[in-house]
Design an enzyme around this catalytic site. Sequence first.
Site, PDB file in Angstrom:
ATOM      1  N   LEU A   1      48.073  82.232 -98.757  1.00 33.22           N
ATOM      2  CA  LEU A   1      47.338  82.485 -99.987  1.00 33.22           C
ATOM      3  C   LEU A   1      46.031  83.214 -99.716  1.00 33.22           C
ATOM      4  O   LEU A   1      45.715  84.213-100.380  1.00 33.22           O
ATOM      5  CB  LEU A   1      47.066  81.167-100.717  1.00 33.22           C
ATOM      6  CG  LEU A   1      46.169  81.241-101.953  1.00 33.22           C
ATOM      7  CD1 LEU A   1      46.732  82.214-102.986  1.00 33.22           C
ATOM      8  CD2 LEU A   1      45.971  79.862-102.561  1.00 33.22           C
TER       9      LEU A   1
ATOM     10  N   TYR B   1      52.706  63.788 -98.180  1.00 30.19           N
ATOM     11  CA  TYR B   1      52.019  65.030 -98.543  1.00 30.19           C
ATOM     12  C   TYR B   1      51.396  64.921 -99.934  1.00 30.19           C
ATOM     13  O   TYR B   1      50.218  65.239-100.137  1.00 30.19           O
ATOM     14  CB  TYR B   1      53.010  66.193 -98.484  1.00 30.19           C
ATOM     15  CG  TYR B   1      52.502  67.500 -99.024  1.00 30.19           C
ATOM     16  CD1 TYR B   1      51.517  68.218 -98.360  1.00 30.19           C
ATOM     17  CD2 TYR B   1      53.031  68.027-100.206  1.00 30.19           C
ATOM     18  CE1 TYR B   1      51.063  69.430 -98.859  1.00 30.19           C
ATOM     19  CE2 TYR B   1      52.592  69.239-100.700  1.00 30.19           C
ATOM     20  CZ  TYR B   1      51.609  69.940-100.036  1.00 30.19           C
ATOM     21  OH  TYR B   1      51.158  71.140-100.535  1.00 30.19           O
TER      22      TYR B   1
ATOM     23  N   ASP C   1      52.128  70.668-106.844  1.00 33.08           N
ATOM     24  CA  ASP C   1      52.983  69.957-107.789  1.00 33.08           C
ATOM     25  C   ASP C   1      53.465  68.624-107.246  1.00 33.08           C
ATOM     26  O   ASP C   1      53.938  67.770-107.996  1.00 33.08           O
ATOM     27  CB  ASP C   1      54.193  70.821-108.142  1.00 33.08           C
ATOM     28  CG  ASP C   1      55.049  71.155-106.924  1.00 33.08           C
ATOM     29  OD1 ASP C   1      54.472  71.606-105.906  1.00 33.08           O
ATOM     30  OD2 ASP C   1      56.284  70.987-106.967  1.00 33.08           O
TER      31      ASP C   1
END
Length: 312
Positions: free
Chosen positions: A18, A131, A108
């Site tokens: 990213l 996670y 998410d």
Amino acid sequence: MTPADGPVWLVTGADGMLARDLLPRLGRAGVRTVAVGRAALDVTDPRAVREVLRAHRPALVVNCAAWTAVDEAEEQEAEAHAVNATGPRLLAGECGALDAVLLHVSTDYVFGGDAAHPYPEDAPTAPRTAYGRGKLAGERAVLQALPRTGHVVRTAWLFGEHGRSFVRTMIALARGAGPVEVVDDQRGQPTWTGDLADRLLLLGRAALAGSAPPGIYHGTSGGDATWFELAAEVFALLGADVSRVRPVSSDRFPRPAARPAYSVLGHDRWRGAGIEPMRHWREALAGAWPEMCRAAAPAAPTRPAPAAHSPS
């Protein structure tokens, strides 16, 4: 205002997928930027975080540093938690001392994945993996420490020119031969890192101007798809035989960390900051297509691991 005299933006995790799309966009926008990768800043080290932030005194920090090895986190939860929870907490503390804005990238996986409709930004969280637990703890640390200047941007199913992604794997497989089995019972939103980087730039500017309310934003593409549907689109864009893509259930690819069956996120909060949500994932994939094809490795494995893709 020129980059030489503008406010400093500090980007952590600068060597990740990213950040490597974000940094050139900041440069083209004239943003005065400091990029720090893992070697330059260990976000789990309180002294290092303090020294780096106080040396550069950023007006805004974009935290792209993350432990994204979802399966490994099940066996190394303490290490993953340090990066995904302790790191954001330390960054938030220093941002508070400097009165700086923090844009923290999350996931998410903080949700249970059992919804039937898109998760709004204020939906109850229920992570089912190490996670997800670590990322949720990081979100909470940021929002608690920075009630006025903390912004959490959840994303998912990232693909981009840099680093590994499901889309790059499918391009390589499409250039090969034989059937390709792909999971068809997990639904989410394929998201181009370029589009997410654009939103981070807009959100950061709005936050510095005081026009972006603090809190949670969902940084994913519009629409939704299964991994099978995404793979079929990749094959179609390449002109490959789509019938080679075979749908299978998640049981075909067992993983240590459970993958969310439903990871579709709502995007209502963007317009409150004067920013349009991201475009549909198919349009985004088409926009990213030239660079994705350039970046895809020529060699293809005999079998993909579609459920292993993790954000950022």
